[in-house]
Design a protein around this motif. Sequence first.
Motif, PDB file in Angstrom:
ATOM      1  N   HIS B  22      62.956   4.098 -15.476  1.00  0.00           N
ATOM      2  CA  HIS B  22      61.984   3.593 -14.602  1.00  0.00           C
ATOM      3  C   HIS B  22      60.946   4.273 -14.315  1.00  0.00           C
ATOM      4  CE1 HIS B  22      64.049   5.854 -11.511  1.00  0.00           C
ATOM      5  NE2 HIS B  22      65.301   5.086 -11.816  1.00  0.00           N
ATOM      6  N   GLY B  23      60.045   4.115 -13.677  1.00  0.00           N
ATOM      7  CA  GLY B  23      58.874   4.884 -13.427  1.00  0.00           C
ATOM      8  C   GLY B  23      59.142   5.839 -12.387  1.00  0.00           C
ATOM      9  N   PRO B  24      58.676   6.972 -12.415  1.00  0.00           N
ATOM     10  CA  PRO B  24      59.189   8.017 -11.356  1.00  0.00           C
ATOM     11  C   PRO B  24      58.987   7.781  -9.808  1.00  0.00           C
ATOM     12  CG  PRO B  24      57.736   8.903 -13.025  1.00  0.00           C
ATOM     13  CD  PRO B  24      57.791   7.688 -13.207  1.00  0.00           C
ATOM     14  N   SER B  25      57.899   6.791  -9.599  1.00  0.00           N
ATOM     15  CA  SER B  25      57.666   6.714  -8.108  1.00  0.00           C
ATOM     16  C   SER B  25      58.506   5.730  -7.588  1.00  0.00           C
ATOM     17  CB  SER B  25      56.222   6.458  -8.163  1.00  0.00           C
ATOM     18  OG  SER B  25      55.462   7.451  -8.780  1.00  0.00           O
ATOM     19  N   ARG B  26      59.215   5.986  -6.571  1.00  0.00           N
ATOM     20  CA  ARG B  26      59.792   4.955  -5.906  1.00  0.00           C
ATOM     21  C   ARG B  26      58.971   4.418  -4.839  1.00  0.00           C
ATOM     22  NH1 ARG B  26      63.607   7.618  -2.934  1.00  0.00           N
ATOM     23  NH2 ARG B  26      65.409   7.839  -4.546  1.00  0.00           N
ATOM     24  N   GLN B  27      59.158   3.083  -4.373  1.00  0.00           N
ATOM     25  CA  GLN B  27      58.403   2.318  -3.604  1.00  0.00           C
ATOM     26  C   GLN B  27      59.141   2.146  -2.268  1.00  0.00           C
ATOM     27  OE1 GLN B  27      54.841   1.860  -4.741  1.00  0.00           O
ATOM     28  NE2 GLN B  27      55.487   3.158  -6.412  1.00  0.00           N
ATOM     29  N   MET B  28      58.291   1.964  -1.388  1.00  0.00           N
ATOM     30  CA  MET B  28      59.124   1.422   0.032  1.00  0.00           C
ATOM     31  C   MET B  28      58.312   0.657   0.700  1.00  0.00           C
ATOM     32  SD  MET B  28      58.328   4.418   3.117  1.00  0.00           S
ATOM     33  CE  MET B  28      58.663   5.966   2.433  1.00  0.00           C
ATOM     34  N   THR B 114      66.543  -1.455  -8.706  1.00  0.00           N
ATOM     35  CA  THR B 114      67.428  -0.478  -8.008  1.00  0.00           C
ATOM     36  C   THR B 114      66.909  -0.433  -6.407  1.00  0.00           C
ATOM     37  OG1 THR B 114      66.943   1.015  -9.906  1.00  0.00           O
ATOM     38  CG2 THR B 114      68.145   1.755  -7.900  1.00  0.00           C
ATOM     39  N   GLY B 116      67.335  -0.737  -2.681  1.00  0.00           N
ATOM     40  CA  GLY B 116      68.292  -0.622  -1.806  1.00  0.00           C
ATOM     41  C   GLY B 116      67.716  -1.028  -0.524  1.00  0.00           C
ATOM     42  N   ALA B 135      63.291  -1.143   2.998  1.00  0.00           N
ATOM     43  CA  ALA B 135      63.619  -1.396   1.453  1.00  0.00           C
ATOM     44  C   ALA B 135      63.142  -0.265   0.219  1.00  0.00           C
ATOM     45  CB  ALA B 135      62.985  -2.604   0.888  1.00  0.00           C
ATOM     46  N   ALA B 136      63.935   0.138  -0.344  1.00  0.00           N
ATOM     47  CA  ALA B 136      63.198   1.282  -1.232  1.00  0.00           C
ATOM     48  C   ALA B 136      63.684   0.973  -2.735  1.00  0.00           C
ATOM     49  CB  ALA B 136      64.164   2.409  -0.990  1.00  0.00           C
ATOM     50  N   TYR B 138      62.136   0.480  -7.249  1.00  0.00           N
ATOM     51  CA  TYR B 138      61.294   0.903  -8.517  1.00  0.00           C
ATOM     52  C   TYR B 138      60.662  -0.473  -8.858  1.00  0.00           C
ATOM     53  CZ  TYR B 138      63.291   5.484  -8.328  1.00  0.00           C
ATOM     54  OH  TYR B 138      63.835   6.907  -7.881  1.00  0.00           O
ATOM     55  N   ARG B 139      59.593  -0.348  -9.421  1.00  0.00           N
ATOM     56  CA  ARG B 139      59.095  -1.554 -10.255  1.00  0.00           C
ATOM     57  C   ARG B 139      60.161  -1.635 -11.499  1.00  0.00           C
ATOM     58  NH1 ARG B 139      54.546   2.029 -12.236  1.00  0.00           N
ATOM     59  NH2 ARG B 139      55.296   2.655 -14.144  1.00  0.00           N
ATOM     60  N   PRO B 142      59.448  -0.176 -17.148  1.00  0.00           N
ATOM     61  CA  PRO B 142      60.011   1.122 -17.320  1.00  0.00           C
ATOM     62  C   PRO B 142      58.825   1.965 -17.840  1.00  0.00           C
ATOM     63  CG  PRO B 142      60.626  -0.344 -19.225  1.00  0.00           C
ATOM     64  CD  PRO B 142      59.725  -1.150 -18.115  1.00  0.00           C
ATOM     65  N   ASP B 152      53.343  -1.559  -9.634  1.00  0.00           N
ATOM     66  CA  ASP B 152      54.008  -1.052  -8.375  1.00  0.00           C
ATOM     67  C   ASP B 152      53.609  -2.172  -7.111  1.00  0.00           C
ATOM     68  OD1 ASP B 152      55.443   1.235  -9.389  1.00  0.00           O
ATOM     69  OD2 ASP B 152      53.861   2.495  -8.821  1.00  0.00           O
TER      70      ASP B 152
END
Lengths: 316, 176
Positions: B22-28, B114, B116, B135-136, B138-139, B142, B152
């Motif tokens: 997945h992209g390296p930037s997790r979103q919140m 993913t 959570g 909430a955390a 990823y888009r 990929p 995102d």
Amino acid sequence: MKPAALACALALLFAGRVTAAPFAWITNQADDTVTVIDTATAKAESTIKVGHRPAGVVASHDGKRIYVSNPESRDISIIDGETRAVIKTVPVGEGPLGIAISPDDSQVFISDWYSHRVAVLDTATAEINDHIPAGNSPAGLAVTPDGKRLVIANRDDNSIMVINLADHAPLATIAVGTAPFGVTVDAGGRRAFVANVQSSDVSVIDLDTYKVTATLPVGSFPYAIAHVPDSDRLFVTNQHDNSVSVLDLASGQTLRTVSVGDYPEGIMLHPDGRHVYVVSWFDGEVYLIDTVTLEITGRIKSGNGSRGFGDFIAPR
Amino acid sequence: MNRLLPVCALAFLLAPLTLQAHGPSRQMVVKEMQISAPAAKVWEIIADYCSISTWNAEVPECQADPGNKPDTIRTLKLKNGQQIKEKLVKHEPENRKMQFMLLEPNEAALPINTLGTTLSVRDGDGGNAVVEWKAAFYRSFPGPTPPPELSDEAAVAAVTKIVDAGLAGIKSLAEK
């Protein structure tokens, strides 16, 4: 004051700043910034604007340069440790993420998540002058203390690779757990430790035989690892459990699970050997854990979406 | 030799689909809601893992085994008719807190991966409560250059919609 004396005083002042108590350089992914923490006072001192969605960070051992990977602007920002200004931005492939530096500070290695290779930056010219082929989606990187080998965690191959830095040829590819991410080499350069995100364990790899000698269960979605040589313990961030697992390598047992902020990610042993710095992504906070008492001894606010993925404290 | 070519082409086409990347930037998405009701009452509304369909207009249906035990899986039907499955990770009535995660991503339901979530209630000022939704994720896309509907921003918007509807629903039930 005479000009020479003034220059001398200024030089001392700046030298003092860099060689003073180490600074922690924390990437804040949601803010596009780096927070600078003076570890002597345990206070955030300043904030530096970098590229888009900064994640990885490595400070040179002398603390004079800080290299930050920006996956979404596809470049790295180079920060001057004294002036705290970005002095250069260097494009790197499709998705620069993991970042490590050679022991002599002459080369910086940057994993490219999408191009499946590692870029090599010559720090004297601040230009990319080579690439090392990696496996699928390389993430964490570590250089052995003798500067001879590079360890790459290939997240989507479930493997780590060991590269001979003399000729960039692979020495070994070793199967580990599922989705290996952060990788750390011990101070003696004998073992590598890798956090396997999806199998929730840590693989211990012997760097003489290139064999996995232990697979140790930790919490959910482990991310990165700090090794404490004095006690031969590992401190592992568990993203989904909001905790740090403390593993005793001699027995392979978990000694304690320390609760920290939500989504702990980057982790590093302070040069004092007594504190581990843990970066909480969701709460934008850095937690300090005493490596002996295993108690939390401090909390420092950083920025939004803090990651600190790499060796973010210097000088060391 | 030539017969191998279509196989190679197929393997090449399939490769990106089989990757876990997945992209390296997790979103919140993190939001709080002040509620004029005691925390105990608010927790009672949300405590059951499958109560979500009673207080979230974006989630009209929920099915799960009763009991709120960790690893319980709930199947949610969203307003757009699509289904997602989530696993209960932690359920802590003593802390008025629960944690759950998305099991099987369904891009037609939500352009995310993913996910959570931590949902909690704490005491606020003057006998009131504060609900917090964290909430955390990823888009789902990929690669490095997603189309706008899988960006995102689109992922954050989709999660925000559910969070907002949930917090508003909890408030309205608790303040009745």
